[in-house]
Structures are given as structure tokens and as C-alpha cells.
Design an enzyme around this catalytic site. Structure first.
Site, PDB file in Angstrom:
ATOM      1  N   CYS A  82       0.849  -1.206   0.000  1.00  0.00           N
ATOM      2  CA  CYS A  82       0.000   0.000   0.000  1.00  0.00           C
ATOM      3  C   CYS A  82       0.881   1.252   0.000  1.00  0.00           C
ATOM      4  CB  CYS A  82      -0.929  -0.008   1.214  1.00  0.00           C
ATOM      5  SG  CYS A  82      -1.992   1.455   1.288  1.00  0.00           S
ATOM      6  N   CYS A 117      -0.370   4.156   2.079  1.00  0.00           N
ATOM      7  CA  CYS A 117      -0.267   3.945   3.538  1.00  0.00           C
ATOM      8  C   CYS A 117       1.176   4.145   4.007  1.00  0.00           C
ATOM      9  CB  CYS A 117      -0.666   2.530   3.928  1.00  0.00           C
ATOM     10  SG  CYS A 117      -2.181   1.928   3.217  1.00  0.00           S
ATOM     11  N   ASP A 118       2.140   3.600   3.263  1.00  0.00           N
ATOM     12  CA  ASP A 118       3.515   3.495   3.770  1.00  0.00           C
ATOM     13  C   ASP A 118       4.528   4.378   3.061  1.00  0.00           C
ATOM     14  OD1 ASP A 118       2.568   1.510   5.483  1.00  0.00           O
ATOM     15  OD2 ASP A 118       2.931  -0.080   4.026  1.00  0.00           O
TER      16      ASP A 118
END
Ligand code: NAP
Length: 310
Positions: free
Chosen positions: A138, A141-142
Site C-alpha cells: 500500500c 499507507c507506507d
């Protein structure tokens, strides 16, 4: 709103992505009692998407998180109950249908399956070992953990292209590794990516291993599919975007699936199992988008309501 006491409903929706949230909204507005079961955060892949530019009505784009919160709030306004637990077992042939979570067994007269998909793994050495320590599925997300660093995206679809575009804004260099000589992402995405000068393409290449140093990713070894020649790419993170696998394990043997494991249904989401309907990415269909997921959700709720009234 989590309801502790109630376990019997007209409709149980499994999955709180855009398909499940829309199905719940339409079913509740049709006067049915509705529970949504979701193991993770609501929103599914939509909730993890930083900016959605192709969902109509938001000329400047919309954050997937914000859109999720608004969809959930709208459901709550019409009386939908949310349970933050995943399914551990189900009996879709029973009447009423039975859905077990870790703590309770729910009964529902109809079930709408909107469980979406999860990320496919590459299956190479180092992938599992460094998951969460530089290997990610992701980018939105990261990605921020790797601001200013060199990173790799693996894949050639819309997710890989969108990830590379997103990461190129915050990382120094993005290496895009794809096993074919061209991406399968849409023309619009390909056009955007071609204009970015810190994305380096490695076409006709597969990943042989993901390497680590001191417990975190330090790079990867790629291999030319034609010559077999290998090359090291030093990098701080590897974002794997090689497609999705439908989430149907918990319904194993109970639903008709196509060869890739997606649930087969007609275009309204009617499956061959009476009282079981399907919506969103987990359904066998051509285009998997927020716009098609919400359309699926509305249709599935409509046919579920009709079936319950018949
Ligand atoms: P996808 O379209 O299925 O693409 C997966 C990519 O990974 C393909 O390029 C595939 O290669 C490659 N791949 C698969 N297995 C591999 C392996 N073992 N090793 C190396 N490469 C592998 O998946 P996606 O990009 O996640 O998209 C999923 C769905 O979401 C699609 O319908 C997509 O259109 C949609 N989506 C849309 C948007 C948008 O519109 N903005 C954004 C994200 C996702 P091949 O090309 O060789 O098959």
C-alpha cells in the site's frame, strides 16, 4: 455504531468497502434491518487511496478516507448497524443464513457478499521476511516512511502506475519493475507516468529476490525475462502491486466462482444461491472501480429487497 445485543437481521452485508456501504444504504432505505460485518477499517481499498480523481462529483478529487467516512455516516443515519469483526464461518444455504464472527453468530434472511480483494504476493525470497520492514502492498499507507529515498514499485497495472506516480512526488527515485514490455495501466495513467522524470522503467524484468540489511529492505535483484541477466537495484522499499485475489475463502464451496476465484453472478449481483447476492470487486466483472462498486451495491440491495418480498 456497534450493536452488542442484536444478532438477527433482514440483510447482512459482508464487507464495508464502497460496494458494501452502498448496498447497506440502499437496503436500509428500503426499510430492511441491516448489519455490516467488517474485519478491518471500513472503506476497503477505497479507504487506503490517498486521492480519488475518477469518482464523479469531486472536481478536485477526494480522499478515500473522507469518502469512506461520509458513506459510513450516511448508512448510520439510515439505521445500519456496523460490527467490527470478520467472518470465521458461514452457512449460506441455511434459512436464515448464519454468519459467525469470533464472538457471535448472526442470522440474516439475505446476505450481500462485498468482501473485495486482497493483494497478490510475489512469492519471492525476502518478500515475507521483510513485509512491514520495507516490503509494502500500500503505497499511500507506507510511502511517507520513505520520503526522499529510492524505492521500487513492482507491477504494470493501474495500481502500480498510480503508486509510482504518488511515490515519485515524495521519493527521490522510483524504479518501476514490470514483467512485460508495456504496462497494462490505462492510457491516462501511462501518459502521466511518462511525463515524470524520476521514474525509471525496468521492463521485461521480474523480481528474483528482495534483499535486506539489518532487518530492513536494502534492495532487490531483478532478472531479464529474455536474457536471464540479473541486476541489483539498491532501494529502501519495495511496493508490490501485482494485482488482487478475491476474498472468498470464508465462503469456500458455497458460492459459484470463476477460474480466478471471483463470484459469478448476473449484472444485478444475483448468484445461484437463493438469497445470496454479490457486489463490488469480489464479483466477476470487467471494471473494478469505486464507481462500479457503488453501482453494484445499489443493484444488489434492490434485488435482495425484491427477493425478501417475494
Ligand atoms: P491488475 O490490473 O491485475 O495488474 C496486475 C499487474 O501485476 C499486471 O501488470 C500483471 O502483469 C502483474 N503481475 C501479476 N502477477 C505478477 C507476478 N507474480 N509477478 C510480476 N508481475 C505480476 O491489478 P491492479 O493494478 O491492482 O488493478 C486491480 C483493479 O483495480 C483493476 O481493475 C484496475 O483497473 C483497478 N484500479 C484502478 C485504478 C484507477 O482507475 N485509478 C487504480 C488502481 C486500481 P501482466 O501485465 O503481465 O498481467
Amino acid at each position: 455504531m456497534e450493536q452488542e445485543a442484536r444478532t438477527s437481521y433482514d440483510v447482512a452485508v459482508v464487507g464495508a468497502g464502497p460496494a458494501g456501504l452502498t448496498a447497506a444504504l440502499y437496503a436500509a432505505r428500503a426499510g430492511l434491518s441491516v448489519v455490516v460485518l467488517e474485519a478491518l477499517m471500513p472503506g476497503g481499498q477505497m479507504g487506503e487511496t490517498g486521492r480519488i480523481d475518477n469518482y464523479p462529483g469531486f472536481p478536485e478529487g477526494v480522499s478515500g478516507f473522507d469518502l469512506t467516512m461520509q458513506m459510513q455516516e450516511q448508512c448510520t443515519r439510515f439505521g445500519v448497524d456496523f460490527v467490527n469483526e470478520g467472518l470465521v464461518a458461514s452457512d449460506l444455504a441455511a434459512a436464515p443464513k448464519r454468519l459467525e464472527t469470533a464472538s457471535r453468530t448472526f442470522e440474516a434472511r439475505a446476505v450481500i457478499v462485498a468482501t473485495g480483494t486482497h493483494s497478490r504476493k510475489l512469492g519471492v525470497p525476502g518478500e515475507a521476511e521483510f513485509a512491514g520492514r520495507g516490503v509494502s502492498y500500500c503505497a499511500t499507507c507506507d510511502g511517507n516512511f520513505f520520503r526522499g529515498k529510492t524505492v521500487v514499485v513492482v507491477g504494470g497495472g493501474n495500481t502500480a502506475a498510480a503508486d509510482a506516480i504518488y511515490l515519485a512526488r515524495i521519493c527521490e527515485t522510483v524504479h518501476l519493475v514490470h514483467r512485460r514490455d508495456r504496462l497494462r495501466a490505462t492510457a491516462a495513467e501511462q501518459h502521466r507516468i511518462a511525463a515524470i522524470d524520476n521514474v525509471v522503467f525496468h521492463l521485461n524484468k521480474t523480481v528474483r529476490t528482495i534483499e535486506g540489511d539489518g532487518g530492513a529492505v536494502s534492495g532487490l535483484v531483478i532478472e531479464d525475462v529474455q536474457t536471464g541477466a540479473t541486476e541489483d537495484i539498491p532501494a529502501s522499499a519495495v511496493f508490490v502491486a501485482v494485482g488482487k485475489v478475491p476474498n472468498t475463502d470464508v465462503f469456500a464451496g458455497q458460492l459459484p466462482l470463476d477460474e480466478a476465484g471471483y463470484v459469478v453472478a448476473d449484472e444485478s449481483g444475483v448468484t445461484s444461491v437463493p438469497g445470496v447476492f454479490v457486489a463490488g470487486d469480489v464479483r466477476a466483472k470487467r471494471l473494478r472501480q469505486v464507481a462500479t462498486a457503488v453501482g453494484d451495491g445499489a443493484n444488489a440491495a434492490e434485488v435482495a429487497a425484491e427477493w425478501l418480498a417475494s
